[in-house]
Design an enzyme around this catalytic site. Structure first.
Site, PDB file in Angstrom:
ATOM      1  N   GLU A  88     -22.945  -3.514   4.374  1.00  0.00           N
ATOM      2  CA  GLU A  88     -24.087  -4.383   4.049  1.00  0.00           C
ATOM      3  C   GLU A  88     -24.736  -4.904   5.333  1.00  0.00           C
ATOM      4  O   GLU A  88     -25.956  -4.867   5.505  1.00  0.00           O
ATOM      5  CB  GLU A  88     -23.635  -5.592   3.211  1.00  0.00           C
ATOM      6  CG  GLU A  88     -23.123  -5.259   1.823  1.00  0.00           C
ATOM      7  CD  GLU A  88     -21.608  -5.089   1.787  1.00  0.00           C
ATOM      8  OE1 GLU A  88     -21.023  -4.643   2.793  1.00  0.00           O
ATOM      9  OE2 GLU A  88     -21.018  -5.396   0.733  1.00  0.00           O
TER      10      GLU A  88
ATOM     11  N   ARG B  31     -12.924 -15.462   7.140  1.00  0.00           N
ATOM     12  CA  ARG B  31     -13.241 -16.703   6.411  1.00  0.00           C
ATOM     13  C   ARG B  31     -12.850 -17.952   7.185  1.00  0.00           C
ATOM     14  O   ARG B  31     -13.035 -19.066   6.700  1.00  0.00           O
ATOM     15  CB  ARG B  31     -12.592 -16.668   5.029  1.00  0.00           C
ATOM     16  CG  ARG B  31     -11.102 -16.384   5.030  1.00  0.00           C
ATOM     17  CD  ARG B  31     -10.605 -15.983   3.642  1.00  0.00           C
ATOM     18  NE  ARG B  31      -9.211 -15.588   3.618  1.00  0.00           N
ATOM     19  CZ  ARG B  31      -8.761 -14.366   3.863  1.00  0.00           C
ATOM     20  NH1 ARG B  31      -9.597 -13.409   4.179  1.00  0.00           N
ATOM     21  NH2 ARG B  31      -7.472 -14.089   3.796  1.00  0.00           N
TER      22      ARG B  31
ATOM     23  N   GLU C 139      -9.943 -15.487  -1.572  1.00  0.00           N
ATOM     24  CA  GLU C 139      -9.589 -14.346  -0.730  1.00  0.00           C
ATOM     25  C   GLU C 139      -8.226 -14.595  -0.071  1.00  0.00           C
ATOM     26  O   GLU C 139      -7.486 -13.664   0.210  1.00  0.00           O
ATOM     27  CB  GLU C 139     -10.672 -14.106   0.344  1.00  0.00           C
ATOM     28  CG  GLU C 139     -10.672 -12.692   0.891  1.00  0.00           C
ATOM     29  CD  GLU C 139     -11.943 -12.332   1.656  1.00  0.00           C
ATOM     30  OE1 GLU C 139     -12.780 -11.571   1.140  1.00  0.00           O
ATOM     31  OE2 GLU C 139     -12.111 -12.821   2.792  1.00  0.00           O
TER      32      GLU C 139
ATOM     33  N   LYS D  19     -14.579  -1.131  -1.850  1.00  0.00           N
ATOM     34  CA  LYS D  19     -15.365  -0.618  -0.706  1.00  0.00           C
ATOM     35  C   LYS D  19     -15.242   0.904  -0.647  1.00  0.00           C
ATOM     36  O   LYS D  19     -16.223   1.618  -0.443  1.00  0.00           O
ATOM     37  CB  LYS D  19     -14.839  -1.195   0.610  1.00  0.00           C
ATOM     38  CG  LYS D  19     -15.239  -2.626   0.889  1.00  0.00           C
ATOM     39  CD  LYS D  19     -14.793  -3.006   2.308  1.00  0.00           C
ATOM     40  CE  LYS D  19     -14.840  -4.492   2.514  1.00  0.00           C
ATOM     41  NZ  LYS D  19     -14.265  -4.907   3.793  1.00  0.00           N
TER      42      LYS D  19
END
Ligand code: F6P
Length: 530
Positions: A197, A250, A335, A495
């Protein structure tokens, strides 16, 4: 002998029907079931936790060796054992702390050097002709800086910042449509510099800049651990800010990934953001469990999710500038702790982390609170509110905001009985069976748990504290559950399949081997494409 999990279950069985309000008969409950630091108060008095439960919850941390694991994390041990990496986002904010060693070398000199380069770059951009900054990244390379930049709007004195994450062309097209390519800086934020992306959006932005009179050579910067790939993309190494693989995506807003935030609020305010997080780190490392905000926040989470069985938790910031916090915490918590394999490879015996969701108050009140108050499922709510807003001329707005926040947690706890509902309807002139029917719809079961985090003001220091508080909460919950909170293998399969589906969507390969549903959907799309 009964283990602590079993004991906690039996405590729940024995206490689940008692009214939360009755707990306040214990003198000083509000003080004893709260943790206060310099600028924040975390209240968990409106939960069904009592002294015995709390002692058993704390015992769980001892069973799992929390203190040792915490020290191992801060000390640079390779606690992310499925990737054989240290977990050192805390080093990024160790501003005036000592050395931290990974494989025998101190990581602090490089961190300070990169921070110094970021400051110099941010100052130059803020002083120059750049009017807009576009951060292109996704997941941790987007949510952290996007959330923090929105949260600290009153401190912006630099160029406007925009965040593009979705591969949907709509995102980049809508963002670039309003910008001048000659005065825009594009920051490509990607730890791996391979995320499809981000790389697709980065190439689109580069073409847009070339076509509209900008200069990608000087107007592109990159934030990544993969400096070879940033060079291959053509980004000037002087505008590349690197970090190490021991910073998880993250957990990365504290370093180069926070560059857009630094440009928006300035290096000084960014320092204060780091210092707030560092203050929370020190608190987490030093305070006894009972006085330790991340530990108590985590134990409330374990009580509600793993013991009471509440599958979700709502994060409800009464703070419009924290509107992105629920999304940020979704990644941070889900996550990190959404895993069913334990560190030793065995299957988890209990549920993984909860579903985290929410929205800013008071908006949520007019949308989903109906279910929270009267639905059949219990949803523990985590309220947040500042004692002070940033708009002194509009102080009455802030008072209303606080009143609403406190009212919701009180209503959830107190509820409304059928007798009270009947009285209400009588006063409105109802009688007989209609009174009874109407009254039943106005009953609130109450006894619904919530916590409230109150902070003095949402400034950079406090925001740093809040994010670090949640990071450590996730760590503590992960330790208690026995999982590795720092990998994310669960994102890989999707993915891989997306990559294999791409030629099929382009119509260049047959859908042989795909399941019937996927093949039929592809077929429909290919036939309808205009
Ligand atoms: O797919 C999940 C993930 O790996 C996140 O953990 C990460 O924050 C995001 O993708 C973006 O990764 P990168 O920064 O490498 O582009």
């Amino acid at each position: 002998m009964m283990d602590n999990w079993t004991r906690l279950k039996s405590r729940l069985d024995a206490t689940q029907d008692r009214p939360l309000l009755a707990l306040f008969e214990e003198e000083g409950r509000a003080a004893h079931y709260a943790v206060q630091t310099e600028h924040m108060r975390f209240d968990y008095a409106k939960t069904n936790i009592d002294a015995d439960t709390r002692a058993d919850l704390i015992a769980l941390t001892e069973d799992m060796g929390l203190a040792g694991k915490r020290d191992a994390m801060f000390g640079g041990a390779a606690i992310n054992s499925t990737e054989n990496r240290a977990v050192l986002h805390t080093a990024l904010r160790n501003l005036d702390g000592g050395p931290i060693y990974v494989d025998g070398s101190d990581v602090m000199p490089d961190i300070h050097a990169t921070l110094a380069r970021m400051r110099e770059f941010a100052d130059r951009i803020r002083a120059g002709n750049i009017t807009d900054v576009v951060n292109i990244g996704i997941g941790g390379s987007d949510l952290g800086p996007a959330m923090a930049t929105a949260a600290l709007k009153p401190y912006h004195d630099g160029p406007r910042c925009h965040f593009v994450s979705n591969v949907d062309a709509a995102h980049i097209a809508d963002t670039l449509a309003d910008l001048d390519a000659k005065t825009t800086l594009v920051i490509v934020a990607s730890k791996t510099f391979t995320t499809i992306e981000t790389m697709t959006n980065a190439r689109t932005a580069r073409a847009w800049m070339q076509d509209h009179g900008g200069d990608p050579k000087t107007q592109f910067a990159a934030l990544s651990t993969a400096e070879d790939k940033t060079t291959a993309f053509g980004i000037d190494p002087a505008q590349v800010f690197g970090f190490e693989d021991w910073v998880g995506g993250r957990y990365s807003v504290w370093g180069p990934i926070g560059l857009s935030l630094m440009i928006a609020i300035g290096p000084k305010a960014f320092d204060s953001f780091l210092r707030g997080a560092q203050a929370m780190d020190r608190h987490f490392q030093a305070a006894d469990p009972l006085e330790n905000m991340p530990i108590m926040l985590a134990l409330v989470g374990i009580w509600h999710n793993q013991i009471c069985g509440y599958a979700t938790r709502a994060v409800l910031p009464y703070d419009q500038r924290l509107a992105l916090l629920p999304s940020y915490l979704q990644q941070l918590e889900m996550e990190s702790n959404g895993k069913s394999t334990l560190l030793d490879g065995s299957d988890a015996a209990r549920h993984s982390g909860p579903v985290v969701w929410g929205a800013a108050g008071t908006n949520g009140q007019h949308a989903f609170y109906q279910l929270i108050h009267q639905g059949t499922r219990v949803i523990p709510c985590e309220f947040m509110v500042a004692a002070n807003g940033h708009e002194p001329d509009l102080a009455h707005h802030h008072q209303l905001l606080i009143a609403n926040c406190l009212a919701q947690s009180e209503a959830l706890m107190r509820g409304r009985s059928l007798t009270e509902a009947r009285k209400l309807m009588e006063a409105k002139g109802f009688e007989g069976t209609e009174l009874e029917r109407q009254a039943r719809h106005r009953v609130f079961p109450g006894n619904r748990p919530s916590t409230t985090l109150v902070y003095d003001r949402l400034d950079p220091f406090t925001l740093g504290q809040i994010i670090a508080l949640y990071e450590h909460r996730v760590f503590v919950e992960g330790v208690i559950l026995g999982i590795n909170s720092f990998d994310q293998w669960g994102v890989e399969l999707g993915k891989e399949l997306a990559t294999s589906l791409q030629p099929l969507v382009e119509g260049e390969a047959p859908s042989t081997g795909k399941d019937g549903s996927t093949a039929a959907l592809l077929d429909y799309i290919l036939n309808r494409r205009s």
